[in-house]
Design an enzyme around this catalytic site. Structure first.
Site, mmCIF file in Angstrom:
data_model
loop_
_atom_site.group_PDB
_atom_site.id
_atom_site.type_symbol
_atom_site.label_atom_id
_atom_site.label_comp_id
_atom_site.label_asym_id
_atom_site.label_seq_id
_atom_site.Cartn_x
_atom_site.Cartn_y
_atom_site.Cartn_z
ATOM 1 N N HIS A 242 0.859 -1.172 0.000
ATOM 2 C CA HIS A 242 0.000 0.000 0.000
ATOM 3 C C HIS A 242 0.900 1.229 0.000
ATOM 4 O O HIS A 242 1.901 1.264 0.714
ATOM 5 C CB HIS A 242 -0.896 0.000 1.243
ATOM 6 C CG HIS A 242 -2.058 0.929 1.141
ATOM 7 N ND1 HIS A 242 -1.926 2.298 1.173
ATOM 8 C CD2 HIS A 242 -3.382 0.689 1.003
ATOM 9 C CE1 HIS A 242 -3.120 2.858 1.067
ATOM 10 N NE2 HIS A 242 -4.023 1.907 0.957
ATOM 11 N N ALA A 243 0.574 2.233 -0.791
ATOM 12 C CA ALA A 243 1.477 3.379 -0.942
ATOM 13 C C ALA A 243 1.592 4.195 0.346
ATOM 14 O O ALA A 243 2.644 4.744 0.643
ATOM 15 C CB ALA A 243 1.001 4.263 -2.094
#
Lengths: 392, 392
Positions: A242-243
């Protein structure tokens, strides 16, 4: 958790769904995926779906022979329909279609742009004799605009909308491995048709629907689009991580097995540190004290997590995480899905074989038992509508 | 083709959609993405949607501040709704919810498994006083089975269903770069609710709906699943190419620009060779004489194609390909989407700002102008339902 069990009952078996379109007639000139998926959902809702095929048939019949000699795409998408072959260049076949449309409730198609207009089969003309008719076309880019005449296939629209640009690894973009654009468009067309039927219940009038694959995915791209417009950059492609959240992604358990965890807030992070890792000190460690710090110290965080995870087998870890309220999952292969204890089944017959599929997520699928051979219902349908066609 | 033009009109502006749920009341205890997307679609169809938020609010309000200081997810998903904060542990707030549900047509939620059952808010109990009520819960894995109690977030279900395993490059799997599982589930819940409303029109009775994220994606995975079961292997991950068709994928044009083309049959291949490449000899070359040969000689084929494509700018090539009836597209960035001439817009106000979004693919979005502040409609809603709550 990994032993197969008896398939779950259908979630909505008790809902009574499957009869809501009883008595309704759908005429669908459909091919490939988008319109056939919509037709499948209409059949599942109880409608009679007549699939009109060109001479030679829906080309999805020939996509492959991968499912017991049958086309995987075709078998999935066409249970419960009736098939008739019509050559719209022949006046008698055209008259038969016209006669069917006088009695139809829904006229669905995904022919090339303009193909039906050239033959005079516009919603406006058809509703003069059948005012309640709901017409629905599926296109790549809509009726207007500079792309209106462009051909559109699933991968091309995935690429054109930027979906491929946000999917994949840091190194390279990728397509989504299923025909997401076609499927999502078929699902959207289905809900648009249901909306038009509810409106018809109030007004008696049909509607003129036009659903564009590009529009469907563009809406789904709203978050990347907002980030691009307001931050001047797109969200990063980060594989299965997940960024902007950590820990969130793949971690190694014992024996080389991977496990996915997703921590969404501080309460969950504290539970992970104390109850799963047995390391309450990590919860207050300044490197990990809030999400921004954990994202900045992602690698150090992974080392701490894997030092503990590496001592457990995956199934034991899943039990531990679930008990602590931490969301987790396996990065499954397709083979894992095939044996997944949560997978619900439906079975269709196609040609001489029976084939198991993953069930539809709503309803019972009880009407969808048979995938029609090409023109299987042609003679019966011609007989049924011939008198009306002759009068027309 | 690359100059922005005025946004297209909404395809269904003339359909009349947007009034079909006029007068209907939706009570939605919703957070994150899946149920809020369903609520958005219900609002777009004309329903009054009361979004019930926990004290502190839907946590999607705090996901980010990326869109002019607002949460990108929240702005996208919540236009046109009313917000009220209820603490269900307080008897007066619980009574207010109960009073709203007596008048509601639809009760939607995506709380954790069992959260409402523990409070006695089952569809069965609610329909005793409101027989037409449609209840719809969204879960990760359904009500039954060994995974029923598992938490589920978008990425986890993408991984659990094997979608990540078929998405990505040859080297590595990847998540789909948008919350596909949440969105698809919200869309599916929306159509299930419309089905239940059509059924209610026939029977007067509401329905008990339960939509599982896992089930939605499992259906979408049917083609990989069939390939796995019948061939003993999953489809290959091939980036933006196609596993079994050629030419189909990315080719280089002049100036380092890439173009995607998709050839689906022999007629198109002959058109590409003769009308675009100017090489009728390739059409009959044994290396390329049918799709199987072209797949086997993929690299040689790419060299021949790029020898010609490399002499043209991409826009000129797109014109040439379109003229020849060959489907093509650009592998766009998100910035390209933001300027795409085919992009339709809707605008919402959120807090003090106005924000442009990609429009919904159906309807006009005319009701969706305002994203509510937390508890923006709390006082009015409490006043409206208070008398009924006191009586209850």
């Amino acid at each position: 958790m990994s032993e197969p069990v008896a398939p779950r009952r259908c979630a909505d078996a008790a809902s009574g769904l499957g009869r809501e379109l009883d008595g309704m007639l759908v005429v669908s000139i459909e091919q490939a995926v988008a319109a056939p998926y919509c037709g499948l959902l209409l059949a599942d809702a109880g409608a009679r779906v007549i699939k009109v095929e060109r001479p030679g048939g829906d080309f999805a019949r020939g996509y492959d022979r991968l499912a017991a000699g049958q086309s995987a795409y075709f078998v999935w998408l066409n249970g419960g329909k009736q098939s008739v072959v019509l050559d719209l260049d022949r006046p008698d076949d055209f008259a038969l279609l016209d006669a069917m449309l006088v009695r139809a409730d829904i006229f669905l198609h995904n022919l090339a742009p303009g193909a039906l207009e050239r033959r005079g089969l516009t919603g406006e003309r058809l509703r003069r004799t059948n005012p309640g008719l709901v017409t629905c076309e599926i296109t790549g880019y809509g009726r207007d605009g500079p792309y209106a005449a462009m051909k559109a296939y699933d991968l091309l629209v995935q690429a054109e909308t930027g979906l491929c640009a946000v999917t994949g690894t840091g190194e390279a973009p990728a397509r989504v491995g299923v025909s997401i654009c076609d499927i999502a468009t078929g699902q959207t067309a289905f809900s648009a048709i249901l909306r038009a039927l509810l409106l018809r219940g109030r007004t008696g009038q049909g509607s003129d629907l036009s659903i564009a694959m590009f529009d469907v995915l563009a809406d789904w791209m709203n978050v990347p689009l907002l980030v691009q417009r307001h931050q001047g950059r797109p969200p990063a492609r980060v594989g299965v991580a997940h960024a902007t959240l950590a820990p969130y992604g793949l971690y190694a358990a014992a024996d080389g097995e991977d496990i996915l965890i997703a921590v969404q807030n501080e309460r969950e992070w504290v539970a992970l540190a104390t109850r799963v890792l047995g390391r309450p000190d990590l919860a207050t460690d300044p490197r990990f004290s809030d999400n921004s710090a954990r994202v900045a110290n992602r690698t150090a965080l992974a080392i701490e997590i894997e030092a503990v995870f590496g001592r457990h087998r995956r199934d034991a870890l899943i039990a531990l995480l679930t008990e602590a309220g931490i969301a987790c999952a396996r990065l499954n292969t397709v083979a894992d899905l095939a044996d997944h204890p949560q997978l619900r089944a439906r079975t269709v017959s196609a040609g001489p074989v029976e084939i198991d599929l993953a069930a539809l997520p709503v309803g019972t699928g009880a009407h969808l038992g048979r995938v029609p051979d090409l023109d299987e219902h042609g003679a019966a349908i011609r007989a049924e509508f011939a008198a009306a066609a002759a009068l027309g």
